[in-house]
Motif scaffolding. Sequence first.
Motif, PDB file in Angstrom:
ATOM      1  N   ILE A   8      57.529  13.771  20.615  1.00  0.00           N
ATOM      2  CA  ILE A   8      57.186  12.237  20.578  1.00  0.00           C
ATOM      3  C   ILE A   8      56.567  11.939  19.270  1.00  0.00           C
ATOM      4  O   ILE A   8      55.823  12.661  18.666  1.00  0.00           O
ATOM      5  CB  ILE A   8      56.309  11.931  21.697  1.00  0.00           C
ATOM      6  N   HIS A  16      54.232   3.814  25.572  1.00  0.00           N
ATOM      7  CA  HIS A  16      54.358   2.568  26.328  1.00  0.00           C
ATOM      8  C   HIS A  16      55.149   3.413  27.695  1.00  0.00           C
ATOM      9  O   HIS A  16      55.466   4.749  27.656  1.00  0.00           O
ATOM     10  CB  HIS A  16      55.493   1.652  25.849  1.00  0.00           C
ATOM     11  N   GLY A  18      58.118   3.018  28.764  1.00  0.00           N
ATOM     12  CA  GLY A  18      59.151   3.708  28.596  1.00  0.00           C
ATOM     13  C   GLY A  18      59.288   5.124  28.081  1.00  0.00           C
ATOM     14  O   GLY A  18      59.900   6.185  28.451  1.00  0.00           O
ATOM     15  N   ASN A  19      58.415   5.608  27.236  1.00  0.00           N
ATOM     16  CA  ASN A  19      58.234   6.700  26.841  1.00  0.00           C
ATOM     17  C   ASN A  19      57.715   7.877  28.014  1.00  0.00           C
ATOM     18  O   ASN A  19      58.112   8.941  28.059  1.00  0.00           O
ATOM     19  CB  ASN A  19      57.106   6.920  25.750  1.00  0.00           C
ATOM     20  N   GLY A  22      60.735   7.652  30.691  1.00  0.00           N
ATOM     21  CA  GLY A  22      62.036   8.124  30.200  1.00  0.00           C
ATOM     22  C   GLY A  22      61.890   9.626  29.856  1.00  0.00           C
ATOM     23  O   GLY A  22      62.874  10.478  29.906  1.00  0.00           O
ATOM     24  N   VAL A 146      64.662  13.628  27.272  1.00  0.00           N
ATOM     25  CA  VAL A 146      64.695  12.414  26.245  1.00  0.00           C
ATOM     26  C   VAL A 146      65.269  11.210  27.034  1.00  0.00           C
ATOM     27  O   VAL A 146      65.779  11.371  28.077  1.00  0.00           O
ATOM     28  CB  VAL A 146      65.455  12.617  25.027  1.00  0.00           C
ATOM     29  N   GLY A 147      64.915  10.151  26.335  1.00  0.00           N
ATOM     30  CA  GLY A 147      65.329   9.083  27.000  1.00  0.00           C
ATOM     31  C   GLY A 147      67.076   8.826  26.483  1.00  0.00           C
ATOM     32  O   GLY A 147      67.372   9.372  25.576  1.00  0.00           O
ATOM     33  N   GLN A 150      68.437   8.839  22.753  1.00  0.00           N
ATOM     34  CA  GLN A 150      68.530  10.263  22.085  1.00  0.00           C
ATOM     35  C   GLN A 150      69.925  10.789  22.286  1.00  0.00           C
ATOM     36  O   GLN A 150      70.201  11.888  21.877  1.00  0.00           O
ATOM     37  CB  GLN A 150      67.180  11.009  22.251  1.00  0.00           C
ATOM     38  N   ALA A 184      66.117   6.386  32.307  1.00  0.00           N
ATOM     39  CA  ALA A 184      66.711   6.679  30.779  1.00  0.00           C
ATOM     40  C   ALA A 184      66.360   5.635  30.001  1.00  0.00           C
ATOM     41  O   ALA A 184      66.280   5.778  28.760  1.00  0.00           O
ATOM     42  CB  ALA A 184      68.044   7.061  30.988  1.00  0.00           C
ATOM     43  N   LYS A 185      66.226   4.336  30.158  1.00  0.00           N
ATOM     44  CA  LYS A 185      66.036   3.285  29.343  1.00  0.00           C
ATOM     45  C   LYS A 185      65.387   1.980  30.187  1.00  0.00           C
ATOM     46  O   LYS A 185      65.765   1.409  31.081  1.00  0.00           O
ATOM     47  CB  LYS A 185      67.421   2.757  29.087  1.00  0.00           C
ATOM     48  N   SER A 197      60.131  -0.492  22.819  1.00  0.00           N
ATOM     49  CA  SER A 197      59.896   0.740  21.598  1.00  0.00           C
ATOM     50  C   SER A 197      58.550   0.404  21.156  1.00  0.00           C
ATOM     51  O   SER A 197      58.241  -0.703  20.981  1.00  0.00           O
ATOM     52  CB  SER A 197      61.120   0.193  20.668  1.00  0.00           C
ATOM     53  N   SER A 199      57.991   0.717  18.042  1.00  0.00           N
ATOM     54  CA  SER A 199      57.621   0.120  16.762  1.00  0.00           C
ATOM     55  C   SER A 199      58.519  -1.147  16.440  1.00  0.00           C
ATOM     56  O   SER A 199      58.463  -1.925  15.739  1.00  0.00           O
ATOM     57  CB  SER A 199      58.464   1.137  15.673  1.00  0.00           C
ATOM     58  N   ALA A 200      59.151  -1.598  17.663  1.00  0.00           N
ATOM     59  CA  ALA A 200      60.177  -2.886  17.391  1.00  0.00           C
ATOM     60  C   ALA A 200      59.988  -3.788  18.554  1.00  0.00           C
ATOM     61  O   ALA A 200      60.213  -4.916  18.459  1.00  0.00           O
ATOM     62  CB  ALA A 200      61.510  -2.338  17.543  1.00  0.00           C
TER      63      ALA A 200
HETATM   64  P1  ATP Z   1      59.880   4.211  17.859  1.00  0.00           P
HETATM   65  O1  ATP Z   1      60.164   2.743  18.200  1.00  0.00           O
HETATM   66  O2  ATP Z   1      58.800   4.689  16.897  1.00  0.00           O
HETATM   67  O3  ATP Z   1      61.236   4.990  17.660  1.00  0.00           O
HETATM   68  P2  ATP Z   1      59.841   4.884  20.785  1.00  0.00           P
HETATM   69  O4  ATP Z   1      59.346   4.017  21.671  1.00  0.00           O
HETATM   70  O5  ATP Z   1      61.382   4.998  20.506  1.00  0.00           O
HETATM   71  O6  ATP Z   1      59.337   4.629  19.018  1.00  0.00           O
HETATM   72  P3  ATP Z   1      59.794   7.984  20.360  1.00  0.00           P
HETATM   73  O7  ATP Z   1      58.533   8.727  19.903  1.00  0.00           O
HETATM   74  O8  ATP Z   1      61.028   7.753  19.200  1.00  0.00           O
HETATM   75  O9  ATP Z   1      59.425   6.492  20.920  1.00  0.00           O
HETATM   76  O10 ATP Z   1      60.496   8.474  21.592  1.00  0.00           O
HETATM   77  C1  ATP Z   1      59.961   9.396  22.459  1.00  0.00           C
HETATM   78  C2  ATP Z   1      60.661   9.676  23.652  1.00  0.00           C
HETATM   79  O11 ATP Z   1      60.573   8.592  24.594  1.00  0.00           O
HETATM   80  C3  ATP Z   1      62.119   9.839  23.327  1.00  0.00           C
HETATM   81  O12 ATP Z   1      62.342  10.583  24.342  1.00  0.00           O
HETATM   82  C4  ATP Z   1      62.841   8.647  23.791  1.00  0.00           C
HETATM   83  O13 ATP Z   1      64.195   8.853  23.979  1.00  0.00           O
HETATM   84  C5  ATP Z   1      62.052   7.882  24.959  1.00  0.00           C
HETATM   85  N1  ATP Z   1      61.939   6.546  24.917  1.00  0.00           N
HETATM   86  C6  ATP Z   1      61.550   5.669  23.929  1.00  0.00           C
HETATM   87  N2  ATP Z   1      61.708   4.369  24.538  1.00  0.00           N
HETATM   88  C7  ATP Z   1      62.214   4.511  25.761  1.00  0.00           C
HETATM   89  C8  ATP Z   1      62.450   3.674  26.700  1.00  0.00           C
HETATM   90  N3  ATP Z   1      62.366   2.274  26.459  1.00  0.00           N
HETATM   91  N4  ATP Z   1      63.159   4.092  27.752  1.00  0.00           N
HETATM   92  C9  ATP Z   1      63.235   5.369  28.124  1.00  0.00           C
HETATM   93  N5  ATP Z   1      62.730   6.295  27.460  1.00  0.00           N
HETATM   94  C10 ATP Z   1      62.528   5.921  25.909  1.00  0.00           C
END
Ligand code: ATP
Length: 332
Positions: A8, A16, A18-19, A22, A146-147, A150, A184-185, A197, A199-200
């Motif tokens: 991560i 968050h 989701g992290n 997911g 992973v989510g 990925q 997963a999402k 997300s 960063s977004a």
């Molecule tokens: P960034 O926006 O910086 O890419 P991120 O929120 O996508 O951050 P990551 O560190 O890239 O977080 O991902 C960490 C893990 O969380 C990964 O396995 C990713 O698939 C999962 N993940 C991220 N966002 C979600 C989401 N909205 N729902 C489910 N899983 C998520």
Amino acid sequence: RPRVFSGIQPTADSFHLGNYLGAIRQWVEMQDTYDAFYCVVDLHAITVGHDPNRLRERTLLAAAQLLAAGLDPERCTLFVQSHVAEHSQLSWILGCLTGFGEASRMTQFKDKTQRQGVEAATVGLFTYPVLMAADILLYDTDQVPVGEDQRQHLELTRDLAQRFNNRFGETFRVPEAYIIKETAKIYDLQEPRVKMSKSASSPNGIIELLDDPKVSAKRIRSAVTDSGREVRFDEEEKPGVSNLLTILSALTRRSIPELEDAYAGKGYGDLKRDVADAVVEFVTPFRERTFALLEDRETLDGILARGADRARAVASEKLRQVHDRLGFVPAK
Ligand code: ATP
Ligand code: MG
């Protein structure tokens, strides 16, 4: 025991929801049945502009949050990516096996460069999936929790492993994505067709685990729904309500049909109140544990140092094998 690896990014102060739903929740569950390697991927975090002091803080925050979520350093290997130089080293090698066209098809890069344009992106952001492949392949990984976002990167990882094995002899285990369909999402609360997300997402669209629980509850109460009234899981017609149902189902471990029944005749307000309660109940002890772990920097450093030692032992042996297969003359 089969191996699990996942990472991560320390790209925000807080993880968050989701992290957690997911990915991290699966990491915790897999500790006992797998030989588990989990990584705070700081090398990935510098693919977008960053502040060094913040990165330092966020890396420790990430490690503390993973422990607070239930990772146990006695039962898994938790480490920081930059502590194990082999990740960067294998990444270069795999980059030389990756087609430029193949890398250009990665949708995460397209998504992440949509706003500012490709010209403004770094080459590191472009080759991000290659580094991710290196992370995974160094450890003879079987499963990668992973989510959904990925999945494509996991496909590339598998292709690279097979390509290397075909060209240079059996070296890498071909890993599988471990994606739990239900969670997963997780979607942005304000834009329920876009993933939540670090960063977004807009501030009101994201549930940050370290935020004041009152703020999270408020964000849930102002989540975008639709003009209907019925609490029903329907991602096409009711993406906002469906997202809230997904979150509630995951946190309470009640099935979606069971929840739909329970909300028959009730309104969106009832659903939001219950989601908010479930989130507050989860984050309140999680935050306390995280902040307590951060207080004891020495213990945290020790956990990460031991993790890096264990990871390095595996990774260095794999890289040595790779160098040999490639025809690199060993240093005498
Ligand atoms: P960034 O926006 O910086 O890419 P991120 O929120 O996508 O951050 P990551 O560190 O890239 O977080 O991902 C960490 C893990 O969380 C990964 O396995 C990713 O698939 C999962 N993940 C991220 N966002 C979600 C989401 N909205 N729902 C489910 N899983 C998520
Ligand atoms: Mg991401």
